[in-house]
Scaffold this motif. Structure first.
Motif, PDB file in Angstrom:
ATOM      1  N   THR A 291       0.859   5.493  -0.222  1.00  0.00           N
ATOM      2  CA  THR A 291       0.062   6.710  -0.062  1.00  0.00           C
ATOM      3  C   THR A 291       0.795   7.889  -0.689  1.00  0.00           C
ATOM      4  O   THR A 291       1.968   8.126  -0.407  1.00  0.00           O
ATOM      5  CB  THR A 291      -0.213   6.998   1.421  1.00  0.00           C
TER       6      THR A 291
ATOM      7  N   ALA B 132      -3.263   0.219  -3.528  1.00  0.00           N
ATOM      8  CA  ALA B 132      -2.780  -1.114  -3.167  1.00  0.00           C
ATOM      9  C   ALA B 132      -2.296  -1.806  -4.439  1.00  0.00           C
ATOM     10  O   ALA B 132      -3.075  -2.017  -5.374  1.00  0.00           O
ATOM     11  CB  ALA B 132      -3.885  -1.924  -2.502  1.00  0.00           C
TER      12      ALA B 132
ATOM     13  N   GLU C 135       2.684  -7.482  -0.034  1.00  0.00           N
ATOM     14  CA  GLU C 135       1.571  -7.345   0.898  1.00  0.00           C
ATOM     15  C   GLU C 135       1.995  -7.836   2.273  1.00  0.00           C
ATOM     16  O   GLU C 135       2.625  -8.890   2.409  1.00  0.00           O
ATOM     17  CB  GLU C 135       0.372  -8.142   0.406  1.00  0.00           C
TER      18      GLU C 135
ATOM     19  N   SER D 160       7.081  -0.397  -4.715  1.00  0.00           N
ATOM     20  CA  SER D 160       6.020  -0.976  -3.894  1.00  0.00           C
ATOM     21  C   SER D 160       6.518  -2.283  -3.305  1.00  0.00           C
ATOM     22  O   SER D 160       7.166  -3.082  -3.990  1.00  0.00           O
ATOM     23  CB  SER D 160       4.767  -1.226  -4.735  1.00  0.00           C
TER      24      SER D 160
ATOM     25  N   LYS E 202       0.844  -1.195   0.000  1.00  0.00           N
ATOM     26  CA  LYS E 202       0.000   0.000   0.000  1.00  0.00           C
ATOM     27  C   LYS E 202       0.883   1.250   0.000  1.00  0.00           C
ATOM     28  O   LYS E 202       1.746   1.407   0.863  1.00  0.00           O
ATOM     29  CB  LYS E 202      -0.934  -0.002   1.205  1.00  0.00           C
TER      30      LYS E 202
ATOM     31  N   THR F 245      -4.370   6.549  -1.574  1.00  0.00           N
ATOM     32  CA  THR F 245      -3.610   5.331  -1.302  1.00  0.00           C
ATOM     33  C   THR F 245      -3.952   4.271  -2.338  1.00  0.00           C
ATOM     34  O   THR F 245      -5.128   4.017  -2.609  1.00  0.00           O
ATOM     35  CB  THR F 245      -3.911   4.794   0.111  1.00  0.00           C
TER      36      THR F 245
END
Length: 265
Positions: free
Chosen positions: A129, A171, A204, A201, A127, A169
Motif C-alpha cells: 500500500t 498486489a 503471497e 514485495s 500486497k 494498494t
C-alpha cells in the motif's frame, strides 16, 4: 459616426447658421479574455477581445510588466515571458484622435505544482500500500489526480481519501525489489513528482485455516503426507476426555483396536 447639428447665433445684423461637429465615443473592446483561463501556467499568455466598429487600432498592456503596445487592427496579443504572479491586461480601441476606455482582466500565472510529502509504503506479503499527502500550491485550486508509477510494472490512479490524502494498494506476482514514485497535478495542469523510492514485495500470504477448539469427547488426528506408513507418528489420535486430558492412540493400528473407522475425527 459623425453627427452634425445647427447652432443658431443671433447677431445684431441678423441670424447666421453655424455647423458644429461632434464625434460619438469609441466603444470599449468587449469580451477581453485570457486564452486558457484567468488562472494559467502559460508564461506567455495570449489575450483576445471583440473588434470595435470603426476602430483603426488597439493598444494593449500587461500592467506591471510592460508599456502600452499598439497592435494595429489585430484583436489578439501574446505577452512576453512572465514570472509567476498576479497581473492585469488592459486594452482600448483607437479611432483617429479618439480613444475608448480601458477594458481590463486580472489573471494569475502559476507554474508551481502541488506540495508533496514523502510518501509511505506498507508491505503485507505480496500486497503493498502506497500513501501520500498532496496539497495545492494555491488556495483557489485543488489537487486533481495522483498517479503511482511502479518501475517496470505499471501506473495506477490513486484513490483520494480524506482531505489531501491519496493511497493505492498493488498486489505483486513476485517477491522482488521494486522502485516507485508518485506524480500529482492540479487544476492548472501543474505537476509535481516525487523521487524514486525502493521497496521489497513479499510472498503471497496463504489463507489461514480456521482454528478449531477441541471440546470434551472430541477425537483429534494429526495430518499425514500421502502414502504415509500406518505406523507413522502422524497417525496419532488424541481423545480429549471428560477429565480435560488428552489420551493418545499412538497409531492407526492401536486406534482401530478401539474404533473401526475414522468417523468423527
Amino acid at each position: 459616426m459623425r453627427i452634425s447639428s445647427l447652432a443658431i447665433a443671433v447677431v445684431a445684423a441678423g441670424v447666421f447658421a453655424l455647423p458644429l461637429t461632434t464625434f460619438a465615443a469609441v466603444a470599449e473592446p468587449g469580451h477581453l479574455t485570457v486564452v486558457g483561463g484567468r488562472f494559467t501556467n502559460d508564461t506567455t499568455p495570449t489575450f483576445t477581445w471583440d473588434a470595435v466598429s470603426g476602430a483603426t487600432s488597439y493598444e494593449v498592456a500587461v500592467v506591471g510588466d510592460g508599456q502600452e503596445i499598439n497592435v494595429g487592427t489585430r484583436t489578439s496579443y501574446t505577452s512576453p515571458e512572465l514570472t509567476d504572479g498576479w497581473y492585469s491586461v488592459i486594452v482600448r480601441a483607437i479611432r483617429g484622435s479618439s480613444e475608448s476606455t480601458w477594458a481590463s482582466v486580472v489573471f494569475e500565472v502559476d507554474t508551481q505544482g502541488p506540495r508533496l510529502d514523502d510518501f509511505d509504503i506498507e508491505t503485507n506479503g505480496n500486497k503493498v500500500t502506497f500513501s501520500i499527502s498532496a496539497r495545492p500550491d494555491e488556495s483557489y485550486t485543488i489537487v486533481r489526480n495522483c498517479m503511482l508509477e511502479v518501475k517496470d510494472v505499471g501506473s495506477y490512479r490513486m484513490m483520494i481519501g480524506s482531505g489531501s490524502y491519496f493511497e493505492y494498494t498493488v498486489a505483486f506476482d513476485d517477491a522482488d525489489d521494486y522502485k516507485a514514485r508518485i506524480s500529482c497535478d492540479d487544476l492548472d495542469d501543474n505537476v509535481s513528482t516525487s523521487s524514486w523510492k525502493s521497496f521489497v514485495s513479499g510472498d503471497e500470504i496463504p489463507p489461514v485455516e480456521p482454528t478449531v477448539v477441541a471440546k470434551e469427547g472430541d477425537r483429534i488426528k494429526t495430518a499425514c503426507i500421502k502414502n504415509a506408513s500406518v505406523k507413522d507418528p502422524c497417525h496419532a489420535v488424541y481423545y480429549y476426555g471428560d477429565d480435560g486430558k488428552r489420551h493418545v492412540f499412538p497409531n492407526e493400528v492401536t486406534y482401530k483396536s478401539w474404533y473401526s473407522t475414522w468417523s468423527g475425527i
